[in-house]
Design an enzyme around this catalytic site. Structure first.
Site, PDB file in Angstrom:
ATOM      1  N   GLY A 632       0.818  -1.204   0.000  1.00 32.38           N
ATOM      2  CA  GLY A 632       0.000   0.000   0.000  1.00 32.38           C
ATOM      3  C   GLY A 632       0.847   1.247   0.000  1.00 32.38           C
ATOM      4  O   GLY A 632       2.080   1.201   0.133  1.00 32.38           O
ATOM      5  N   VAL A 639       3.822   1.368   2.348  1.00 26.25           N
ATOM      6  CA  VAL A 639       3.602   0.342   3.366  1.00 26.25           C
ATOM      7  C   VAL A 639       4.087  -0.992   2.795  1.00 26.25           C
ATOM      8  O   VAL A 639       3.705  -1.369   1.677  1.00 26.25           O
ATOM      9  CB  VAL A 639       2.127   0.248   3.772  1.00 26.25           C
ATOM     10  CG1 VAL A 639       1.942  -0.777   4.881  1.00 26.25           C
ATOM     11  CG2 VAL A 639       1.594   1.610   4.211  1.00 26.25           C
ATOM     12  N   LYS A 653       5.476   0.886   7.799  1.00 24.41           N
ATOM     13  CA  LYS A 653       5.202   2.168   7.148  1.00 24.41           C
ATOM     14  C   LYS A 653       6.494   2.964   7.086  1.00 24.41           C
ATOM     15  O   LYS A 653       7.053   3.335   8.118  1.00 24.41           O
ATOM     16  CB  LYS A 653       4.149   2.947   7.927  1.00 24.41           C
ATOM     17  CG  LYS A 653       2.751   2.418   7.764  1.00 24.41           C
ATOM     18  CD  LYS A 653       1.783   3.351   8.451  1.00 24.41           C
ATOM     19  CE  LYS A 653       0.438   3.292   7.803  1.00 24.41           C
ATOM     20  NZ  LYS A 653      -0.456   4.313   8.345  1.00 24.41           N
ATOM     21  N   ASP A 749      -9.138  11.368   9.531  1.00 19.41           N
ATOM     22  CA  ASP A 749      -9.064  10.770   8.194  1.00 19.41           C
ATOM     23  C   ASP A 749      -9.711   9.384   8.187  1.00 19.41           C
ATOM     24  O   ASP A 749      -9.140   8.418   7.676  1.00 19.41           O
ATOM     25  CB  ASP A 749      -7.617  10.687   7.725  1.00 19.41           C
ATOM     26  CG  ASP A 749      -7.511  10.454   6.218  1.00 19.41           C
ATOM     27  OD1 ASP A 749      -8.467  10.812   5.499  1.00 19.41           O
ATOM     28  OD2 ASP A 749      -6.492   9.908   5.761  1.00 19.41           O
TER      29      ASP A 749
END
Length: 954
Positions: A632, A639, A653, A749
């Site tokens: 990702g 990620v 991350k 978020d």
């Protein structure tokens, strides 16, 4: 002595061709530090004054925002700033008297911050000042008389503060002032008649103050005045001066709730009058019979003591949108010629509010067009509502005023999910190229005093105005939503799209800077009809996230801004030190291998429960960050899926260059994350801060994101029961952040791609990269209701109130989670082919067609449960935060919906997972649906009728 030019670019010291930025540490109010910095500034200026080789030229040719220039070879050693624009940056503190030393500044913009204290009288020394913009703060005290002696001032905006005291008579000296906005304060005393000398004044906004005395008839001498707005003041025993009929260029006259008495003067000689509001006064007599301007859109004479009949002059007003005469003493008949002589377009509207008078009849046609709304309750004509079809006019519930709406639409039918990019891209609604996908710039924008009552009628005209002012095509402008506020003022959310003709799907940086510059310098051509405007926010997200507005991408450091507000203008340094830094810079250039990314130290701290990993461990875990291990990418960075030495599978991350924080800030965030422990939050395992890298190591979620499971490409689907469990788990995780985390956190978020699923499909909330600490009590123990912050997040999930006001609350997270609930119900994306999920579900629910938009892959469901889930999701997505439930209420509602399901319904599917030991992607999941209570399909109306069948979606 050879002169050396020293420029402070965004308050970063630039010597010759080298740039050095002072450390960006936390904001300080230490008086000793402020004094020391002030001393340094004074010493530098003194030294500059004694240098030889003076040059009388202007050293500051740059017009960039926030550029400070010293020049040791000219201009008598003072600071040179052309523009200082610190719009909406969450700044606190007070304005320093030293601002008065910025003797060449033209724009001083501190709008929409949290600034307190007084306006320094020293600002009156800046004779070059053209724009003084301080609105939207918490500034108190009185208006300094010294401001009245600024010879070049064009615009003074100090509205929406806490100013008190009188308007200084000296303001009559502002010979070039065009815009004087002092509204929404606590100013008192008499309006100075001397303001009539302001021959250039166009807009005078003094509404919402405590002004008293009389209305100066001398204001009619301001021959160019276009807007006079004085609402909500206290001009006791004052009449409206008859001389106001001489304001030949007046477009708007608003004197609502001003304690005015006497008769309404004849205003028929004002040829351009669009808007007249004299409501909530004590006016008497009859309404003048002379015809008002053909351009009039709004006449509000309500809540007075007017008598007589409705004059015939209201019958020939082709642009009339609202005629409000309610709560007077009017008698006689209502002339139907008011609407019969008008031509209505599909977007036109006319509201006649005549309630609570003594009207006895309607003359003429009793079948007005659908565009016309007539309200007659409280009149004798309604005593027999069955007579002549009067029911439609006399019912207690009638259409209210336009308060909010959405105006974006798609003229093309575009395939769902065909936009080839991410959530930051949308189809351009009116694109001449069908289904063109692009990333818009998002702008919060407000009309402070518009001259109309119904916006859709003037939508195209407004877009033309914006397009001409911004040098864009009409199709590049979309108005996503709008809301009327008290004033009335019109807030809206604009989207500007790049052109479709250069085959680029984003604006380039220079174009973004150009557009923002037009907004912030008021370079628009004037529009008296739309009135003065305000830029509330200029939101750059997605591909624009890292766009800066300083020279060469330099940003003004928060520390420096704080020091400016707390009393220090510059953080300069002595010339020898500058030369030393220049030498260091040149030496640094000979070692290019020592990049900034590899100079950070290996500082770490021991945190219980969090492991410190070495960089080489991360390299081994990811096969040197092989692209095959990437799972990702987000705003923070990429990620990776990693396997540690003990075979633990983790998600790593890795921060990209632009996301790196200071060492101290990064470790502080780690310490905060380490305190968050909840079964519905993704757990932090450790971190790595070596060789200039910053990495966070989390538990790995083998079933990916919720978005993966709702995607049309997903091979396996979630049953209704599973979706409810995911919704509840997500809500519980966010409730923990709001109420049990120490300190509490607003996520900011929340979206389907930030809700991860473990091996048993339990939901875990992830990604606190944009999170903000919740507000803490002030010194008096009072808890602020919101955080003021720059808008960040993902389009489609953003709270509309947060977009417009930048006020982040716990209800902002509730809104975002409500959008996730709607995704769970429909399978749709928040924004797809120009349609907004909240709007689409609302329309379907109100029309009784909820079933038509439900995800057809969801399996069977009890209709009563689905109805309650839909209602909860829509309540979470209400426009106004106060109308939304709290997160604790959301959790309780979801728990009650689950309890309504029978045991067999609660687990509608038995799922078998592959025994891979590492991950189970959606395609690997085998589900066998158990469906003991299926019945036949029912119509959509049954979803809101109280009938509780179990249905399968069609």
């Amino acid at each position: 002595m050879v002169g050396v030019k020293v420029c402070l670019l965004g308050f970063a010291l630039v010597v010759s061709f080298g740039c050095f930025t002072f450390p960006a540490t936390a904001q300080t109010t230490d008086p000793s530090e402020v004094t020391a910095l002030q001393t340094i500034k004074t010493r530098l200026i003194d030294q500059m004054k004694h240098l030889n080789n003076w040059n009388k030229g202007d050293p500051c040719t740059s017009n960039w925002t926030g550029v400070l220039c010293f020049d040791t070879v000219g201009i008598d050693g003072y600071l040179h700033i052309r523009e200082l624009q610190l719009l909406n940056m969450n700044l606190s503190g007070y304005l320093a008297p030293e601002l008065g030393q910025l003797s060449h500044i033209q724009v001083l913009d501190f709008m929409w911050n949290e600034i307190t204290g007084n306006i320094p009288k020293e600002i009156g020394n800046i004779t070059s000042l053209e724009l003084l913009l301080l609105n939207g703060n918490k500034i108190s005290g009185s208006l300094p008389a010294e401001i009245g002696y600024l010879p070049n001032l064009d615009r003074l905006q100090v509205d929406q503060n806490q100013l008190s005291g009188p308007i200084p008579n000296s303001f009559s000296n502002l010979n070039r002032i065009k815009h004087l906005h002092l509204n929404n304060n606590s100013l008192s005393g008499q309006i100075p008649p001397e303001l009539s000398k302001l021959s250039s004044l166009l807009h005078l906004l003094l509404d919402n103050n405590n002004l008293s005395g009389y209305l100066p008839p001398e204001l009619s001498n301001i021959l160019d005045l276009r807007i006079l707005q004085l609402d909500n003041n206290h001009f006791n025993e004052s009449e409206i001066p008859a001389s106001y009929k001489n304001m030949s260029k007046l477009v708007k006259l608003s004197l609502r709730n001003c304690s005015l008495q006497g008769a309404i003067p004849d205003l028929s000689s004002i040829p351009h009058l669009h808007y007249l509001d004299l409501s909530w006064n004590e006016l008497t007599g009859s309404i003048p019979s002379n015809k008002l301007s053909d351009r009039i859109t709004t006449i509000d004479l309500s809540h007075n003591h007017l008598n007589g009949s409705i004059p015939a002059n209201f019958s020939v007003l082709p642009h009339l949108q609202r005629l409000s005469l309610e709560n007077n003493l009017l008698s006689g008949s209502v002339p139907s010629t008011i609407w019969e002589n008008m031509t209505f377009t599909s977007s036109a509207s006319l509201t006649l509010d005549l309630r609570n008078n003594s009207l006895s009849n309607i003359l003429g046609d009793l079948h007005p067009p659908t565009n016309v709304s007539i309200r007659l309750q409280g009149n004798p004509v309604c005593n027999n509502v069955n007579k002549r079809n009067m029911v439609q006019f006399c019912q207690s519930e009638a259409r209210g005023e336009e308060t909010l709406g959405s105006l974006s639409n798609m003229t093309n039918i575009c395939p769902i999910h065909a936009c080839p990019f991410d959530d930051f891209y949308e189809y351009v609604p009116a694109s001449p190229v069908p289904c063109f996908c692009a990333a818009p710039i998002r702008i919060g924008y407000r009309l402070k005093s518009p001259s109309f009552s119904f916006f859709p009628t003037y939508l195209d005209l407004f877009k033309d105005y914006l397009a001409d002012s911004l040098y864009l095509d009409h199709y590049q402008i979309s108005i996503d939503s709008f809301i009327w506020e008290q004033g009335p003022r019109l807030n809206m959310y604009l989207k500007l799209f790049p052109t479709v003709y250069n085959n680029s799907h984003i604006f380039n940086i220079s174009e973004i800077q150009r557009i923002r510059g037009l907004f912030t310098t008021w370079a628009f051509r004037g529009s008296d009809f739309f009135g003065p405007y305000e830029l509330l926010n200029f939101t750059l997200i997605g591909p624009y996230l890292n766009v800066n507005f300083g020279p060469q991408g330099s940003m003004i450091s928060k520390r420096t801004l704080a020091l400016l507000l707390f009393g220090a203008i510059t953080c300069a340094i002595m010339i020898p030190a500058a030369i030393a830094m220049l030498i260091a810079k040149r030496k640094f250039r000979h070692h290019p291998s020592l990049s900034s990314k590899h100079l950070s130290s290996k500082i770490s701290i021991k945190i219980d429960g969090v492991k410190v990993f070495k960089f080489k461990e991360m390299v081994l875990a990811t096969d040197n960050f092989n692209i095959s291990t990437q799972v990702g990418q987000g705003g923070y960075g990429k990620v990776y899926k990693g396997i540690l030495e003990d075979n633990t599978v983790v998600a790593i991350k890795r921060a990209e260059e632009g996301s790196l924080q200071g060492q101290k800030e990064f470790l502080t965030e780690i310490e905060l994350l380490s305190r968050l422990h909840h079964r519905n939050l993704v757990s932090l395992i450790g971190y790595c801060v070596e060789q200039g890298e910053q990495m966070l190591i989390y538990e790995f979620m083998p079933n990916g994101t919720l978005r993966d499971w709702l995607c049309v490409k997903a091979k396996e689907r979630l049953s209704f029961g599973m979706r409810l469990h995911i919704a509840l788990g997500s809500a519980r995780g966010i409730l923990y952040l709001h109420t049990e985390a120490n300190p509490p956190i607003y996520h900011r978020d929340i979206k389907a791609s930030n809700i991860l699923l473990d091996s048993k499909l339990n939901a875990k909330v992830a990604d606190f990269g944009l999170s903000r600490l919740a507000p803490v009590p002030d010194e008096e123990g009072m808890m602020p209701g919101h955080i003021s912050t720059i808008v960040k997040g993902t389009p489609g999930y953003l709270d509309p109130e947060y977009l417009l006001t930048h006020k982040l609350t716990d209800k902002s997270d509730v809104y975002s989670l409500g959008v996730v609930f709607l995704e769970l119900l429909t399978g749709m994306r928040p924004i797809s082919h120009g349609k907004n999920i909240v709007r689409e579900v609302n329309v379907a629910y109100q029309s009784g067609m909820t079933h038509s938009i439900l995800d057809k892959c969801m399996g069977s469901y009890p209709s009563k449960c689905i109805e309650k889930f839909v209602v909860l999701a829509l309540k979470c997505c209400m426009d106004k935060p106060e109308a939304r439930p709290s997160m604790s209420e959301v959790v309780r509602k979801l728990e009650s919906i689950l309890q309504m399901l029978s045991e067999s319904d609660t687990m509608l599917s038995e799922c078998t997972y592959p025994n891979s030991g590492i991950s189970a992607p959606p395609s690997s999941l085998t589900c066998v649906t158990r469906d003991p209570n299926l019945s036949s399909n029912v119509s959509g109306s049954d979803l809101v009728s109280g009938v509780i069948p179990t249905i399968r979606p069609r």
